[in-house]
Design a protein around this motif. Sequence first.
Motif, PDB file in Angstrom:
ATOM      1  N   ILE A 215       0.871  -1.088   0.126  1.00  0.00           N
ATOM      2  CA  ILE A 215      -0.199  -0.042   0.146  1.00  0.00           C
ATOM      3  C   ILE A 215       0.863   1.203  -0.099  1.00  0.00           C
ATOM      4  CG2 ILE A 215      -1.496   1.415   1.337  1.00  0.00           C
ATOM      5  CD1 ILE A 215      -2.865  -1.266   2.317  1.00  0.00           C
ATOM      6  N   ALA A 216       1.831   1.231   0.674  1.00  0.00           N
ATOM      7  CA  ALA A 216       2.903   2.345   0.801  1.00  0.00           C
ATOM      8  C   ALA A 216       3.447   2.663  -0.390  1.00  0.00           C
ATOM      9  CB  ALA A 216       4.027   1.990   2.008  1.00  0.00           C
ATOM     10  N   VAL A 217       3.860   1.679  -1.069  1.00  0.00           N
ATOM     11  CA  VAL A 217       4.639   1.540  -2.436  1.00  0.00           C
ATOM     12  C   VAL A 217       3.526   2.326  -3.350  1.00  0.00           C
ATOM     13  CG1 VAL A 217       5.573   0.336  -4.484  1.00  0.00           C
ATOM     14  CG2 VAL A 217       6.237  -0.321  -2.244  1.00  0.00           C
ATOM     15  N   GLY A 218       2.265   1.771  -3.604  1.00  0.00           N
ATOM     16  CA  GLY A 218       1.281   2.228  -4.348  1.00  0.00           C
ATOM     17  C   GLY A 218       0.923   3.651  -4.132  1.00  0.00           C
ATOM     18  N   ALA A 219       0.976   4.162  -2.741  1.00  0.00           N
ATOM     19  CA  ALA A 219       0.818   5.590  -2.508  1.00  0.00           C
ATOM     20  C   ALA A 219       1.929   6.354  -2.874  1.00  0.00           C
ATOM     21  CB  ALA A 219       0.478   5.697  -0.998  1.00  0.00           C
ATOM     22  N   ARG A 220       2.984   5.945  -2.949  1.00  0.00           N
ATOM     23  CA  ARG A 220       4.371   6.833  -3.197  1.00  0.00           C
ATOM     24  C   ARG A 220       4.090   6.784  -4.721  1.00  0.00           C
ATOM     25  NH1 ARG A 220       7.774   9.977  -4.200  1.00  0.00           N
ATOM     26  NH2 ARG A 220       9.944   9.430  -4.060  1.00  0.00           N
ATOM     27  N   LEU A 221       3.735   6.110  -5.575  1.00  0.00           N
ATOM     28  CA  LEU A 221       3.792   5.742  -7.014  1.00  0.00           C
ATOM     29  C   LEU A 221       2.678   6.758  -7.426  1.00  0.00           C
ATOM     30  CD1 LEU A 221       4.154   2.069  -7.944  1.00  0.00           C
ATOM     31  CD2 LEU A 221       5.814   4.382  -8.144  1.00  0.00           C
ATOM     32  N   VAL A 222       1.466   6.784  -6.667  1.00  0.00           N
ATOM     33  CA  VAL A 222       0.396   7.762  -6.972  1.00  0.00           C
ATOM     34  C   VAL A 222       0.791   9.362  -6.713  1.00  0.00           C
ATOM     35  CG1 VAL A 222      -1.924   8.400  -6.424  1.00  0.00           C
ATOM     36  CG2 VAL A 222      -1.257   6.099  -6.931  1.00  0.00           C
ATOM     37  N   ALA A 223       1.558   9.539  -5.489  1.00  0.00           N
ATOM     38  CA  ALA A 223       1.812  10.625  -4.988  1.00  0.00           C
ATOM     39  C   ALA A 223       2.916  11.414  -6.115  1.00  0.00           C
ATOM     40  CB  ALA A 223       2.455  10.577  -3.889  1.00  0.00           C
ATOM     41  N   VAL A 224       3.923  10.783  -6.818  1.00  0.00           N
ATOM     42  CA  VAL A 224       4.910  11.401  -7.575  1.00  0.00           C
ATOM     43  C   VAL A 224       4.385  11.564  -9.002  1.00  0.00           C
ATOM     44  CG1 VAL A 224       6.755  10.397  -6.517  1.00  0.00           C
ATOM     45  CG2 VAL A 224       5.924   8.890  -8.474  1.00  0.00           C
ATOM     46  N   LEU A 225       2.947  11.084  -9.359  1.00  0.00           N
ATOM     47  CA  LEU A 225       2.527  11.531 -10.832  1.00  0.00           C
ATOM     48  C   LEU A 225       2.029  12.916 -10.860  1.00  0.00           C
ATOM     49  CD1 LEU A 225      -0.057   8.680 -10.970  1.00  0.00           C
ATOM     50  CD2 LEU A 225       1.761   8.569 -12.208  1.00  0.00           C
ATOM     51  N   PRO A 226       2.181  13.436 -12.050  1.00  0.00           N
ATOM     52  CA  PRO A 226       2.182  14.735 -12.229  1.00  0.00           C
ATOM     53  C   PRO A 226       0.549  15.137 -12.114  1.00  0.00           C
ATOM     54  CG  PRO A 226       2.463  13.687 -14.281  1.00  0.00           C
ATOM     55  CD  PRO A 226       2.635  12.796 -13.367  1.00  0.00           C
ATOM     56  N   ASP A 227      -0.661  13.955 -12.019  1.00  0.00           N
ATOM     57  CA  ASP A 227      -1.880  14.482 -11.730  1.00  0.00           C
ATOM     58  C   ASP A 227      -2.463  13.236 -11.033  1.00  0.00           C
ATOM     59  OD1 ASP A 227      -4.301  15.545 -11.390  1.00  0.00           O
ATOM     60  OD2 ASP A 227      -5.022  15.467 -13.594  1.00  0.00           O
ATOM     61  N   PRO A 228      -2.024  13.156  -9.911  1.00  0.00           N
ATOM     62  CA  PRO A 228      -2.783  11.770  -9.086  1.00  0.00           C
ATOM     63  C   PRO A 228      -4.328  11.887  -8.869  1.00  0.00           C
ATOM     64  CG  PRO A 228      -1.713  13.285  -7.545  1.00  0.00           C
ATOM     65  CD  PRO A 228      -1.529  14.027  -8.930  1.00  0.00           C
ATOM     66  N   LEU A 229      -4.838  12.974  -9.007  1.00  0.00           N
ATOM     67  CA  LEU A 229      -6.431  13.018  -8.798  1.00  0.00           C
ATOM     68  C   LEU A 229      -6.831  12.074 -10.057  1.00  0.00           C
ATOM     69  CD1 LEU A 229      -8.830  14.264  -7.463  1.00  0.00           C
ATOM     70  CD2 LEU A 229      -8.822  16.103  -9.205  1.00  0.00           C
ATOM     71  N   ASP A 230      -6.447  11.918 -11.198  1.00  0.00           N
ATOM     72  CA  ASP A 230      -7.181  11.045 -12.088  1.00  0.00           C
ATOM     73  C   ASP A 230      -7.062   9.727 -11.656  1.00  0.00           C
ATOM     74  OD1 ASP A 230      -7.491  13.042 -13.980  1.00  0.00           O
ATOM     75  OD2 ASP A 230      -5.549  12.576 -15.249  1.00  0.00           O
ATOM     76  N   VAL A 231      -5.962   9.244 -11.090  1.00  0.00           N
ATOM     77  CA  VAL A 231      -5.788   7.826 -10.494  1.00  0.00           C
ATOM     78  C   VAL A 231      -6.854   7.723  -9.388  1.00  0.00           C
ATOM     79  CG1 VAL A 231      -4.224   6.184  -9.425  1.00  0.00           C
ATOM     80  CG2 VAL A 231      -3.427   7.739 -11.178  1.00  0.00           C
ATOM     81  N   LEU A 232      -6.759   8.487  -8.415  1.00  0.00           N
ATOM     82  CA  LEU A 232      -7.696   8.329  -7.448  1.00  0.00           C
ATOM     83  C   LEU A 232      -9.366   8.503  -8.005  1.00  0.00           C
ATOM     84  CD1 LEU A 232      -5.952  10.897  -4.823  1.00  0.00           C
ATOM     85  CD2 LEU A 232      -5.879   8.508  -5.126  1.00  0.00           C
ATOM     86  N   VAL A 233      -9.808   9.184  -8.930  1.00  0.00           N
ATOM     87  CA  VAL A 233     -11.135   8.994  -9.385  1.00  0.00           C
ATOM     88  C   VAL A 233     -11.170   7.838 -10.207  1.00  0.00           C
ATOM     89  CG1 VAL A 233     -12.717  10.000 -11.195  1.00  0.00           C
ATOM     90  CG2 VAL A 233     -11.082  11.470  -9.596  1.00  0.00           C
ATOM     91  N   TRP A 234     -10.190   7.242 -10.780  1.00  0.00           N
ATOM     92  CA  TRP A 234     -10.432   5.893 -11.223  1.00  0.00           C
ATOM     93  C   TRP A 234     -10.732   4.714 -10.099  1.00  0.00           C
ATOM     94  CZ3 TRP A 234      -7.828   1.221 -11.100  1.00  0.00           C
ATOM     95  CH2 TRP A 234      -8.290   0.203 -11.879  1.00  0.00           C
ATOM     96  N   LEU A 235      -9.752   4.729  -9.213  1.00  0.00           N
ATOM     97  CA  LEU A 235      -9.869   3.866  -8.039  1.00  0.00           C
ATOM     98  C   LEU A 235     -11.127   3.957  -7.261  1.00  0.00           C
ATOM     99  CD1 LEU A 235      -6.177   4.120  -6.336  1.00  0.00           C
ATOM    100  CD2 LEU A 235      -7.184   2.219  -7.512  1.00  0.00           C
ATOM    101  N   GLY A 236     -11.486   5.163  -7.066  1.00  0.00           N
ATOM    102  CA  GLY A 236     -12.849   5.541  -6.471  1.00  0.00           C
ATOM    103  C   GLY A 236     -14.142   4.825  -7.455  1.00  0.00           C
TER     104      GLY A 236
END
Length: 135
Positions: free
Chosen positions: A16-37
Amino acid sequence: MKTYRRTLGFLGLLLIAVGARLVAVLPDPLDVLVWLGGALVLHDAVIAPLVLGAGLLTAALPARGLLRGALVTAGAVLLVTLPLLVRPGGAPNPSALPLPYGRNLLLVLGAVAVAAGILAAVSAVRSRLRDRREA
């Protein structure tokens, strides 16, 4: 068993920490969070109720285990295939869908149904033969 659970829990938290780190370094992490939601809502509002409903509807059938297995297999095939088939605008890569996937999806689902039917028939014949031997 307690050590095994703790080790698996630790590994899960690490992933989970690795995944959160990978999402955090994305230029637009909101897209990934919307997809996960969206995936979470789709699972909880559509997929889980369908699976539970199918389980309840097949509970009284004689070959319910076989039927449930066929339904799970068909559902897995659909979940893997449908995103590429219903994507607007076609595949992003021409090599992603080089074959007629719609037709092939129907063939695979038909093969699952035929295999389940054959296995149900074999099971019924074995059951009848066993009942005749016992009688």
